[in-house]
Design an enzyme around this catalytic site. Structure first.
Site, mmCIF file in Angstrom:
data_model
loop_
_atom_site.group_PDB
_atom_site.id
_atom_site.type_symbol
_atom_site.label_atom_id
_atom_site.label_comp_id
_atom_site.label_asym_id
_atom_site.label_seq_id
_atom_site.Cartn_x
_atom_site.Cartn_y
_atom_site.Cartn_z
ATOM 1 N N ARG A 103 47.940 104.412 43.786
ATOM 2 C CA ARG A 103 49.178 103.844 44.296
ATOM 3 C C ARG A 103 50.312 104.223 43.356
ATOM 4 N NH1 ARG A 103 49.880 97.572 45.583
ATOM 5 N NH2 ARG A 103 49.809 97.457 43.329
ATOM 6 N N THR A 107 56.863 103.428 44.209
ATOM 7 C CA THR A 107 57.020 103.293 45.669
ATOM 8 C C THR A 107 55.925 102.441 46.287
ATOM 9 O OG1 THR A 107 55.632 105.214 46.101
ATOM 10 C CG2 THR A 107 57.989 105.627 45.770
ATOM 11 N N ASP A 199 44.248 93.794 37.947
ATOM 12 C CA ASP A 199 44.016 95.183 38.349
ATOM 13 C C ASP A 199 42.514 95.453 38.405
ATOM 14 O OD1 ASP A 199 43.588 98.078 38.178
ATOM 15 O OD2 ASP A 199 45.763 98.162 37.964
ATOM 16 N N ASP A 202 41.298 98.656 36.405
ATOM 17 C CA ASP A 202 41.342 98.471 34.947
ATOM 18 C C ASP A 202 40.283 97.486 34.471
ATOM 19 O OD1 ASP A 202 43.351 100.275 34.565
ATOM 20 O OD2 ASP A 202 44.963 98.788 34.490
HETATM 21 C C1 PRP Z 1 44.207 99.741 43.753
HETATM 22 C C2 PRP Z 1 43.084 99.259 44.647
HETATM 23 C C3 PRP Z 1 43.451 99.858 45.970
HETATM 24 C C4 PRP Z 1 44.951 99.829 45.949
HETATM 25 C C5 PRP Z 1 45.384 98.659 46.792
HETATM 26 O O1 PRP Z 1 43.988 101.033 43.374
HETATM 27 O O2 PRP Z 1 41.833 99.624 44.215
HETATM 28 O O3 PRP Z 1 42.975 101.180 46.142
HETATM 29 O O4 PRP Z 1 45.348 99.620 44.595
HETATM 30 O O5 PRP Z 1 46.743 98.658 46.916
HETATM 31 P P1 PRP Z 1 47.477 98.903 48.290
HETATM 32 O O6 PRP Z 1 46.785 98.085 49.316
HETATM 33 O O7 PRP Z 1 48.878 98.432 48.003
HETATM 34 O O8 PRP Z 1 47.430 100.372 48.602
HETATM 35 P P2 PRP Z 1 44.936 101.808 42.339
HETATM 36 O O9 PRP Z 1 45.965 102.591 43.080
HETATM 37 O O10 PRP Z 1 45.444 100.853 41.314
HETATM 38 O O11 PRP Z 1 43.979 102.883 41.712
HETATM 39 P P3 PRP Z 1 42.631 102.715 40.884
HETATM 40 O O12 PRP Z 1 41.578 102.236 41.849
HETATM 41 O O13 PRP Z 1 42.377 104.095 40.409
HETATM 42 O O14 PRP Z 1 42.851 101.744 39.751
HETATM 43 N N1 URA Z 2 45.493 96.775 43.071
HETATM 44 C C1 URA Z 2 44.817 95.933 42.255
HETATM 45 O O1 URA Z 2 43.908 96.360 41.532
HETATM 46 N N2 URA Z 2 45.178 94.632 42.234
HETATM 47 C C2 URA Z 2 46.152 94.145 42.993
HETATM 48 O O2 URA Z 2 46.425 92.939 42.940
HETATM 49 C C3 URA Z 2 46.844 95.031 43.836
HETATM 50 C C4 URA Z 2 46.497 96.343 43.864
#
Ligand code: PRP
Ligand code: URA
Length: 208
Positions: A103, A107, A199, A202
């Protein structure tokens, strides 16, 4: 009507509370993600088709059942990987197809960085795995990719959804049932789910 299943299973509720806790360390967090994934997968696969097969027990010939459908697990990288661990143990013959999206922090739009799907679908049912449905952008984009690929039957399985993301997802893909452990209160100004769990990527990978 879109199908949205919010688990009411006591074990899911119990484990989700432990998962959310800010003192839960990365090792415990991964264990809980895996355990909740197994419980949610039980609910998300309840309508899979089976076919009768003859079997022989040590006592007598009998009849059992065999899964008729082929299943593809589609984790959204990175955080979806933790859900694969649990679900795959329950369905060791499932294929796993990774979709990489992150994400954009400014944006909040999903940016695709990995997709190695074969030319045409090799499975009957795709189970998209991502712990968080926040704005819904990542889940919508992944299902868009799978539908363009030719996937006919898709389900989404996650841990926590925000009402905003759930609405966006079910409007975009009303034919895709959603299985989650909880729907939370709201998204904050940075697109994080409140109360959520922080997160998910993380916390699983120790990268906070
Ligand atoms: C997080 C989560 C989803 C996304 C959700 O991933 O695992 O994929 O955010 O957010 P959204 O519904 O607003 O799209 P992130 O982009 O943080 O990547 P990661 O899994 O690599 O930490
Ligand atoms: N991605 C995450 O990991 N946590 C949130 O709350 C939203 C997006």
């Amino acid at each position: 009507m879109p199908e949205v299943h919010i688990s009411t299973h006591p074990l899911v509720r119990h484990k989700l509370a432990l998962l959310r806790h800010k003192e839960t360390d990365s090792k415990k967090f991964r264990e809980l993600v895996k355990e909740i994934a197994i419980l949610l997968a039980y609910e998300a696969t309840a309508d899979l088709e089976v076919e009768p097969v003859p079997i022989e027990t040590p006592m007598a010939p009998s009849q059992g059942y065999h899964l008729k459908e082929t299943i593809g697990l589609v984790p959204i990288l990175r955080a979806g990987l933790g859900l694969v661990n649990g679900v795959w143990e329950m369905m060791p013959s499932a294929e796993v197809w990774h979709i990489g999206l992150f994400r954009d922090e400014r944006t909040l739009r999903p940016v695709e960085y990995y997709n190695k799907l074969p030319i045409s679908p090799t499975v009957n049912v795709c189970l998209v795995l991502d712990p968080m449905l926040a704005t819904g952008g990542s889940a919508v984009a992944t299902v868009d990719i799978l539908k363009k690929w030719g996937a006919r039957r898709i389900k989404f399985m996650g841990l926590i959804a925000a009402p905003e993301g759930l609405q966006r997802f079910t409007e975009a893909h009303p034919d895709v049932p959603v299985f989650v452990a909880a729907v939370d209160d709201h998204l904050d100004e940075n697109g994080y789910i409140v109360p959520g769990l922080g997160d998910a990527g993380d916390r699983q990978f120790g990268t906070a």
